[in-house]
Design a protein around this motif. Structure first.
Motif, short mmCIF file in Angstrom:
data_model
loop_
_atom_site.label_atom_id
_atom_site.label_comp_id
_atom_site.label_asym_id
_atom_site.label_seq_id
_atom_site.Cartn_x
_atom_site.Cartn_y
_atom_site.Cartn_z
N PHE A 47 25.32 16.26 23.20
CA PHE A 47 24.01 15.61 23.11
C PHE A 47 23.07 16.63 22.49
O PHE A 47 23.29 17.84 22.61
N THR A 48 22.05 16.15 21.81
CA THR A 48 21.16 17.08 21.09
C THR A 48 19.70 16.76 21.33
O THR A 48 18.84 17.09 20.52
N ASP A 49 19.40 16.09 22.45
CA ASP A 49 18.00 15.73 22.69
C ASP A 49 17.14 16.99 22.85
O ASP A 49 17.59 18.03 23.29
N GLY A 50 15.87 16.83 22.46
CA GLY A 50 14.90 17.91 22.64
C GLY A 50 15.34 19.20 21.98
O GLY A 50 15.78 19.23 20.84
N GLY A 51 15.21 20.27 22.73
CA GLY A 51 15.55 21.58 22.20
C GLY A 51 16.96 22.03 22.58
O GLY A 51 17.23 23.23 22.59
N THR A 52 17.85 21.07 22.85
CA THR A 52 19.20 21.42 23.29
C THR A 52 19.90 22.36 22.32
O THR A 52 20.54 23.34 22.73
N THR A 53 19.80 22.07 21.03
CA THR A 53 20.52 22.87 20.05
C THR A 53 20.00 24.30 20.03
O THR A 53 20.77 25.27 19.99
N GLU A 74 11.00 22.42 25.25
CA GLU A 74 11.59 21.89 24.01
C GLU A 74 11.48 22.86 22.84
O GLU A 74 12.04 22.61 21.78
N VAL A 75 10.72 23.90 23.00
CA VAL A 75 10.55 24.88 21.91
C VAL A 75 10.66 26.28 22.49
O VAL A 75 10.59 26.47 23.69
N LEU A 76 10.84 27.25 21.62
CA LEU A 76 10.88 28.64 22.08
C LEU A 76 9.53 29.01 22.68
O LEU A 76 8.49 28.69 22.11
N SER A 77 9.55 29.69 23.80
CA SER A 77 8.30 30.17 24.38
C SER A 77 7.88 31.46 23.70
O SER A 77 8.68 32.11 23.01
N ALA A 78 6.65 31.85 23.92
CA ALA A 78 6.17 33.12 23.36
C ALA A 78 7.04 34.28 23.83
O ALA A 78 7.35 35.20 23.07
N THR A 79 7.47 34.21 25.07
CA THR A 79 8.29 35.31 25.58
C THR A 79 9.70 35.25 25.02
O THR A 79 10.31 36.29 24.77
#
Ligand SMILES: [Zn+2]
Length: 346
Positions: free
Chosen positions: A124-130, A217-222
């Motif tokens: 599955f590839t929902d959201g930021g899975t990949t 869903e996205v990379l955090s600043a950290t």
């Protein structure tokens, strides 16, 4: 990973680990000193600057495009490259079996997998899975297993929830993939990051303190600062021999760009005569300038942050003849892009 709908809470990613890692002892004490967050098991990171080849084992054009996009979130900040050339020697091999969940081996463990087998599955590839799975592939572990994490599991509930479809995990597997935490001395990184893409969604009912997590869903600043940091994949600063030559003259601006947080560029010029020289940058970037010389790339002459136009840097100095070096370093988050630099005798 677990994507965050309540009907879908069993969608949990697990890192595939080699058998020797399954029974390692767990955390006994917190580390000394400060740590930054995001965690990476020691010994599984690729060599800094690696070019990692990727081979698709199936997948639709849309799935493959999504992989390229989200893998690129990491290479925007890390000193790594992915080459999607389906090489027979590819370090990362991606299958898309919908019956096999989403998982990846961690970092250099991928090299131990027979070359015909996937090292990652995107069922599955929902959201930021990949992006999450690529985080594993470049050596990151699960944020919920951060030994500095604050999740207090309701263990019987978690074990029961993951015993069913689609995971069918036994208790030992649930303990390894979810409940157990990495030993402090086996990971780099720290301070639990609730915004990390390496943290997956868990319902509050899985914890004793009723505090669940949200799906990120996205990379955090950290995530970004950790992966680009000295312990993971920092971009090396340019070396003196690679410095871009600047021609001294009022009409000559040299264009360069800052693509990532903390990036540095290095320029050099020759002052042929005694005189007052002005070096400045122009552009939307926020940079710090350092001037070294004469004839020594380590002798600091001057440093400037915002003396130029807007957030640009400007140094004006009387210089004796010789060779000089100008280091331009990215200064603050967001201030990236194209800029120009000029040196002139006034
Ligand atoms: Zn995962």
């Amino acid at each position: 990973m677990a994507r965050a709908t309540s009907s879908n809470t069993e969608h949990v990613c697990f890192d595939r680990v080699l058998p020797r890692d399954l029974f390692r002892p767990q955390a006994l004490a917190p580390p000394r000193g400060g740590r930054v967050r995001a965690i990476a098991p020691i010994g599984k990171t690729w060599m800094n600057g690696s070019v990692l080849h990727v081979r698709f084992l199936g997948g639709t054009p849309a799935q493959r495009a999504l992989v390229r996009e989200q893998a690129g979130w990491w290479t925007e900040v890390a000193n790594l490259q992915f080459v999607f050339d389906d090489s027979p020697q590819a370090e990362i091999r991606i299958a898309f079996d919908p019956a096999d969940g989403a998982w990846s081996y961690v970092g250099t463990d991928c090299r131990g997998i027979p070359s015909a087998e996937p090292t990652m599955n995107l069922g599955f590839t929902d959201g930021g899975t990949t992006a999450h799975e690529f985080g594993h592939a470049i050596g990151l572990a699960h944020e919920h297993q951060n030994p500095a994490g604050g999740i207090v599991w309701n263990e019987p509930v978690v074990i029961a929830a993951l015993a069913g479809s689609p995971n069918f995990w036994d208790e030992a597997t649930v303990r390894h993939n979810v409940l157990d935490k990495y030993r402090f001395d086996q990971v780099k990184g720290t301070q639990f990051d609730p915004e990390s893409i390496m943290l997956y969604f868990f319902p509050a009912s899985w914890t004793l303190n009723g505090v669940g997590t949200v799906a990120n869903e996205v990379l955090s600043a950290t995530d970004k600062s950790f992966i680009a940091g000295a312990r993971m994949y920092p971009r090396p600063g340019p070396v003196v021999d690679d410095a871009t030559a600047l021609v001294v003259g009022a009409g000559t601006r040299t264009t360069a760009s800052i693509g990532a947080l903390g990036e540095e560029d290095l320029f050099t010029f020759t002052a042929a005569t005694d005189g007052r020289y002005v070096i400045d940058t122009r552009g939307p970037t926020n940079v710090v300038m350092k001037l070294f010389g004469p004839d020594s790339p380590t002798a600091l002459v001057a440093e400037d942050d915002d003396s130029g136009y807007a957030a640009n840097a400007r140094i004006a100095r009387g210089l004796t003849p010789g060779r000089y070096w100008v280091q331009i370093r990215h200064a603050v988050a967001g201030g990236t892009g194209t800029y120009s630099i000029r040196v002139r005798l006034v």
